[in-house]
Write a protein that holds these residues in place. Structure first.
Motif, PDB file in Angstrom:
ATOM      1  N   MET A   1      70.749  -1.318 -17.949  1.00 41.85           N
ATOM      2  CA  MET A   1      72.230  -1.849 -18.487  1.00 41.85           C
ATOM      3  C   MET A   1      73.058  -1.860 -17.086  1.00 41.85           C
ATOM      4  SD  MET A   1      70.556  -4.060 -20.399  1.00 41.85           S
ATOM      5  CE  MET A   1      71.984  -5.049 -21.030  1.00 41.85           C
ATOM      6  N   GLY A   2      74.029  -2.835 -17.142  1.00 44.37           N
ATOM      7  CA  GLY A   2      75.416  -2.209 -16.662  1.00 44.37           C
ATOM      8  C   GLY A   2      76.415  -2.024 -17.404  1.00 44.37           C
ATOM      9  N   PHE A   3      76.367  -1.312 -18.053  1.00 48.80           N
ATOM     10  CA  PHE A   3      78.052  -1.667 -19.360  1.00 48.80           C
ATOM     11  C   PHE A   3      78.268   0.042 -18.802  1.00 48.80           C
ATOM     12  CE2 PHE A   3      74.892  -2.620 -22.208  1.00 48.80           C
ATOM     13  CZ  PHE A   3      75.226  -4.058 -22.476  1.00 48.80           C
ATOM     14  N   GLN A   4      79.821   0.436 -19.094  1.00 46.94           N
ATOM     15  CA  GLN A   4      80.331   0.961 -18.661  1.00 46.94           C
ATOM     16  C   GLN A   4      80.558   2.341 -19.664  1.00 46.94           C
ATOM     17  OE1 GLN A   4      81.879   1.752 -15.405  1.00 46.94           O
ATOM     18  NE2 GLN A   4      80.880   0.816 -14.803  1.00 46.94           N
ATOM     19  N   THR A   5      80.656   1.889 -20.916  1.00 50.05           N
ATOM     20  CA  THR A   5      80.380   2.547 -22.287  1.00 50.05           C
ATOM     21  C   THR A   5      79.523   1.770 -23.628  1.00 50.05           C
ATOM     22  OG1 THR A   5      82.521   1.586 -23.052  1.00 50.05           O
ATOM     23  CG2 THR A   5      82.914   3.321 -21.734  1.00 50.05           C
ATOM     24  N   VAL A   6      79.197   2.667 -24.158  1.00 52.55           N
ATOM     25  CA  VAL A   6      78.825   1.703 -25.404  1.00 52.55           C
ATOM     26  C   VAL A   6      79.013   2.777 -26.606  1.00 52.55           C
ATOM     27  CG1 VAL A   6      76.628   2.643 -26.655  1.00 52.55           C
ATOM     28  CG2 VAL A   6      76.500   1.816 -24.053  1.00 52.55           C
ATOM     29  N   THR A   7      79.237   1.592 -27.709  1.00 51.00           N
ATOM     30  CA  THR A   7      80.263   1.945 -28.780  1.00 51.00           C
ATOM     31  C   THR A   7      78.943   1.860 -29.805  1.00 51.00           C
ATOM     32  OG1 THR A   7      81.927   1.137 -27.858  1.00 51.00           O
ATOM     33  CG2 THR A   7      81.867   1.739 -30.567  1.00 51.00           C
ATOM     34  N   TRP A   8      78.814   3.042 -30.876  1.00 49.41           N
ATOM     35  CA  TRP A   8      77.596   2.674 -30.946  1.00 49.41           C
ATOM     36  C   TRP A   8      77.944   2.760 -32.717  1.00 49.41           C
ATOM     37  CZ3 TRP A   8      72.678   3.186 -29.343  1.00 49.41           C
ATOM     38  CH2 TRP A   8      72.753   3.962 -28.621  1.00 49.41           C
ATOM     39  N   THR A   9      77.530   1.412 -33.928  1.00 53.22           N
ATOM     40  CA  THR A   9      78.000   1.049 -34.549  1.00 53.22           C
ATOM     41  C   THR A   9      77.185   0.834 -36.074  1.00 53.22           C
ATOM     42  OG1 THR A   9      77.489  -1.324 -34.784  1.00 53.22           O
ATOM     43  CG2 THR A   9      80.053  -0.248 -33.285  1.00 53.22           C
ATOM     44  N   GLY A  10      77.637   0.966 -37.200  1.00 51.88           N
ATOM     45  CA  GLY A  10      76.313   1.399 -37.987  1.00 51.88           C
ATOM     46  C   GLY A  10      77.200   2.820 -38.998  1.00 51.88           C
ATOM     47  N   GLU A  11      75.841   2.604 -39.444  1.00 52.97           N
ATOM     48  CA  GLU A  11      76.557   3.079 -40.938  1.00 52.97           C
ATOM     49  C   GLU A  11      76.543   5.237 -40.233  1.00 52.97           C
ATOM     50  OE1 GLU A  11      74.874   2.820 -44.545  1.00 52.97           O
ATOM     51  OE2 GLU A  11      73.871   1.352 -44.720  1.00 52.97           O
ATOM     52  N   GLY A  12      75.700   5.513 -39.364  1.00 55.63           N
ATOM     53  CA  GLY A  12      75.537   6.419 -39.392  1.00 55.63           C
ATOM     54  C   GLY A  12      76.128   6.991 -38.129  1.00 55.63           C
ATOM     55  N   GLY A  13      77.036   5.746 -36.661  1.00 57.06           N
ATOM     56  CA  GLY A  13      77.676   5.829 -35.736  1.00 57.06           C
ATOM     57  C   GLY A  13      76.266   6.286 -34.860  1.00 57.06           C
ATOM     58  N   GLU A  14      77.270   7.859 -34.002  1.00 57.62           N
ATOM     59  CA  GLU A  14      75.779   8.091 -33.253  1.00 57.62           C
ATOM     60  C   GLU A  14      75.052   8.364 -33.150  1.00 57.62           C
ATOM     61  OE1 GLU A  14      75.883  10.057 -29.431  1.00 57.62           O
ATOM     62  OE2 GLU A  14      77.533   8.109 -29.786  1.00 57.62           O
ATOM     63  N   ARG A  27      65.846  11.792 -26.722  1.00 57.82           N
ATOM     64  CA  ARG A  27      65.633  10.220 -26.871  1.00 57.82           C
ATOM     65  C   ARG A  27      66.677  10.172 -28.869  1.00 57.82           C
ATOM     66  NH1 ARG A  27      63.636   9.944 -23.937  1.00 57.82           N
ATOM     67  NH2 ARG A  27      61.098   9.599 -23.206  1.00 57.82           N
ATOM     68  N   GLY A  28      66.982   9.001 -28.692  1.00 59.37           N
ATOM     69  CA  GLY A  28      68.040   8.810 -29.851  1.00 59.37           C
ATOM     70  C   GLY A  28      67.460   8.228 -30.926  1.00 59.37           C
ATOM     71  N   PHE A  29      67.416   8.368 -31.885  1.00 62.31           N
ATOM     72  CA  PHE A  29      67.305   7.194 -33.291  1.00 62.31           C
ATOM     73  C   PHE A  29      68.192   7.486 -34.418  1.00 62.31           C
ATOM     74  CE2 PHE A  29      63.796  10.251 -31.324  1.00 62.31           C
ATOM     75  CZ  PHE A  29      62.471   9.294 -31.718  1.00 62.31           C
ATOM     76  N   CYS A  30      67.882   6.150 -34.609  1.00 67.10           N
ATOM     77  CA  CYS A  30      69.498   6.148 -35.775  1.00 67.10           C
ATOM     78  C   CYS A  30      68.815   7.274 -37.347  1.00 67.10           C
ATOM     79  CB  CYS A  30      69.207   4.717 -36.639  1.00 67.10           C
ATOM     80  SG  CYS A  30      69.992   4.183 -38.413  1.00 67.10           S
ATOM     81  N   PRO A  31      70.364   7.838 -37.366  1.00 68.88           N
ATOM     82  CA  PRO A  31      70.457   8.937 -38.334  1.00 68.88           C
ATOM     83  C   PRO A  31      70.260   8.481 -39.681  1.00 68.88           C
ATOM     84  CG  PRO A  31      72.773   8.198 -37.531  1.00 68.88           C
ATOM     85  CD  PRO A  31      72.063   7.643 -37.067  1.00 68.88           C
ATOM     86  N   THR A  32      70.265   6.832 -40.117  1.00 70.15           N
ATOM     87  CA  THR A  32      69.964   6.271 -41.553  1.00 70.15           C
ATOM     88  C   THR A  32      68.220   5.858 -41.587  1.00 70.15           C
ATOM     89  OG1 THR A  32      71.718   5.358 -41.023  1.00 70.15           O
ATOM     90  CG2 THR A  32      70.749   4.728 -43.242  1.00 70.15           C
ATOM     91  N   CYS A  33      68.813   5.409 -40.651  1.00 74.49           N
ATOM     92  CA  CYS A  33      66.863   4.845 -41.113  1.00 74.49           C
ATOM     93  C   CYS A  33      65.363   5.527 -40.190  1.00 74.49           C
ATOM     94  CB  CYS A  33      66.674   3.206 -40.842  1.00 74.49           C
ATOM     95  SG  CYS A  33      66.869   2.823 -38.673  1.00 74.49           S
ATOM     96  N   GLY A  34      65.944   5.761 -39.020  1.00 71.19           N
ATOM     97  CA  GLY A  34      64.881   6.402 -37.753  1.00 71.19           C
ATOM     98  C   GLY A  34      64.780   6.433 -37.352  1.00 71.19           C
ATOM     99  N   SER A  35      64.717   4.464 -37.195  1.00 71.01           N
ATOM    100  CA  SER A  35      64.506   3.651 -35.779  1.00 71.01           C
ATOM    101  C   SER A  35      65.062   4.776 -34.225  1.00 71.01           C
ATOM    102  CB  SER A  35      65.383   2.233 -35.457  1.00 71.01           C
ATOM    103  OG  SER A  35      64.552   1.740 -36.898  1.00 71.01           O
ATOM    104  N   ARG A  36      63.669   4.708 -33.858  1.00 69.30           N
ATOM    105  CA  ARG A  36      64.400   4.821 -32.099  1.00 69.30           C
ATOM    106  C   ARG A  36      65.313   3.695 -31.186  1.00 69.30           C
ATOM    107  NH1 ARG A  36      60.042   5.745 -27.304  1.00 69.30           N
ATOM    108  NH2 ARG A  36      61.625   4.312 -25.810  1.00 69.30           N
ATOM    109  N   LEU A  37      66.641   4.489 -30.582  1.00 69.04           N
ATOM    110  CA  LEU A  37      67.471   3.465 -30.391  1.00 69.04           C
ATOM    111  C   LEU A  37      68.006   3.895 -28.934  1.00 69.04           C
ATOM    112  CD1 LEU A  37      70.007   3.963 -33.039  1.00 69.04           C
ATOM    113  CD2 LEU A  37      68.319   2.445 -32.762  1.00 69.04           C
ATOM    114  N   ALA A  38      67.257   4.393 -28.302  1.00 64.89           N
ATOM    115  CA  ALA A  38      67.942   5.037 -27.049  1.00 64.89           C
ATOM    116  C   ALA A  38      66.928   6.113 -26.406  1.00 64.89           C
ATOM    117  CB  ALA A  38      69.078   5.193 -26.614  1.00 64.89           C
TER     118      ALA A  38
END
Length: 89
Positions: A1-14, A27-38
């Motif tokens: 992706m060509g994004f300069q910045t990414v803002t993580w939103t949601g209950e858990g944030g980063e 690997r980055g996972f959602c701190p709330t549900c555990g889904s793999r994000l990045a």
């Protein structure tokens, strides 16, 4: 992706980051549900973000250019016409 910045939103944030290969990949996972994000690989300067982690996937800049394991793709998903081979570096 060509994004300069990414803002993580949601209950858990980063995402909660785990080293999957010490010194090589995280690997980055959602701190709330555990889904793999990045994913972050040490030899590539970009962050790989799973498209399913995005709130809005309708933008023209979100056209796939690569498909891993094309031969194993589910039949109901449209194929990526021309897979582009990416070489880091």
């Amino acid at each position: 992706m060509g994004f300069q910045t990414v803002t993580w939103t949601g209950e858990g944030g980063e995402p909660t980051w785990y080293e999957t290969f010490e010194g090589e990949a995280k690997r980055g996972f959602c701190p709330t549900c555990g889904s793999r994000l990045a994913a972050i690989d040490s030899d590539i300067p970009e962050v790989g973000i799973n498209v399913t982690a995005l709130d809005d996937t309708s933008g023209p800049d979100l056209v796939p250019i690569h498909a891993s394991f094309r031969d194993n793709a589910v039949h109901w998903l449209p194929p990526v016409p021309e897979t582009e081979h990416h070489t880091a570096g």
